[in-house]
Write an enzyme that holds these catalytic residues in place. Sequence first.
Site, PDB file in Angstrom:
ATOM      1  N   ASP A 149       8.253  18.207  98.426  1.00  0.00           N
ATOM      2  CA  ASP A 149       7.272  17.812  97.411  1.00  0.00           C
ATOM      3  C   ASP A 149       6.848  16.371  97.642  1.00  0.00           C
ATOM      4  O   ASP A 149       7.608  15.542  98.154  1.00  0.00           O
ATOM      5  CB  ASP A 149       7.815  18.013  95.999  1.00  0.00           C
ATOM      6  CG  ASP A 149       9.024  17.156  95.677  1.00  0.00           C
ATOM      7  OD1 ASP A 149       9.942  17.088  96.515  1.00  0.00           O
ATOM      8  OD2 ASP A 149       9.062  16.550  94.586  1.00  0.00           O
ATOM      9  N   GLU A 155      12.095  16.538  94.131  1.00  0.00           N
ATOM     10  CA  GLU A 155      12.673  15.196  94.224  1.00  0.00           C
ATOM     11  C   GLU A 155      11.762  14.155  93.600  1.00  0.00           C
ATOM     12  O   GLU A 155      12.236  13.203  92.980  1.00  0.00           O
ATOM     13  CB  GLU A 155      12.956  14.847  95.691  1.00  0.00           C
ATOM     14  CG  GLU A 155      13.928  13.697  95.889  1.00  0.00           C
ATOM     15  CD  GLU A 155      13.260  12.320  95.882  1.00  0.00           C
ATOM     16  OE1 GLU A 155      13.991  11.313  95.804  1.00  0.00           O
ATOM     17  OE2 GLU A 155      12.012  12.250  95.959  1.00  0.00           O
TER      18      GLU A 155
END
Length: 384
Positions: free
Chosen positions: A74, A139
């Site tokens: 991500d 994250e």
Amino acid sequence: MASDPIRILQDLIRCPSVTPAEGGALVYLESVLTEAGFTVDRPVFTEAGTPDVENLFATIGSGAPHFVFAGHTDVVPPGDEAHWQHGPFSGEIADGMLYGRGAVDMKGGIAAFASAALDFLSEGGLKQGTISLLITGDEEGPSVNGTVKLLDWAAKKGHRFDAAIVGEPTNPQALGDAIKVGRRGSLSGTIIVQGRQGHVAYPHLAVNPIPQLTTLIRRLTAEALDAGSERFDASNLEFVGLSVDNKAWNVIPAEAKARFNIRFNDQWTRDTLEAWLISRLEEAARGAIEFELDLEPGGSESFLTHSEMLIGTLSDAIEQSTGRRPELSTSGGTSDARFIKDYCPVVEFGLVGQTMHQIDERVAVEDLVALTAIYRCFLDRYFA
């Protein structure tokens, strides 16, 4: 070639995996790793009030030692794409630089490790032991449905890790500058002061919470928390937001809030910091200021990794590949290493982080190739 880190990174960047969207990045990794013989699982974790998150766990081999590479596909939003010299999801190469959101943080690290692992396996390097990749899509977001749950899921499946590297961009100037061997802890909270609303022309009939809140803020910032320790920078408390819900010019508000974050070293824990905060706030309030301290759940404690097997092997691989002996650092913010430390020794090492989260995030192609060589050298040494 499937093991080409440049091609892998370009393909990953072209997946618009802005948190919490998977964007095709994990689907792509699954295909690459499955073709190489990895067993791949794609658990999705959920929790009320947070978005569902797709994750990936890939493993090959059996038994000890079990090494795990951890990372995230991500990325943060690109901002106004018109300001990018090259499209944030283009993966274009110009003047020796590969552009795109995640090039540094941290699709570049994933591409380098995946390429190194594929080469290592193709040459028969894994004669005993296990290699796993633990990749999340959470994250850069709340970090609720990602690594912390993926680790628990893997443990319940019977996986026991012996060492881990998180591929975050750790180098300030040049590849090989630094390995992160620990991190300071993080604690966030809000101070809420209750006053009494009233007309500004009649202040004796009201209690203004704003001056009272500033009194509390001054007390918390009057002195340093500490001067640092042998392996950590000094702890610091920073106020990050002030808010008063009042748009009128003639009304004294009823409430004022201040938000803060503390980054703390190994001289503190969450519990001792909470006690310190309450003590200082009560001292400043002197019973005359009505306040509430609301600490956010989660956060993290400080940690320091001591494994010479992990740190020494990685340091030797870096020195062999770059000629630099890396500094062992604990600076910077937090990462998913704060979760992994509860399962095995963990360090962080990846690319140069100068452009992470910026417009025109980019990585030097030669750095990407060099990081791949470092990871490959590490695998050779670790599984020797």
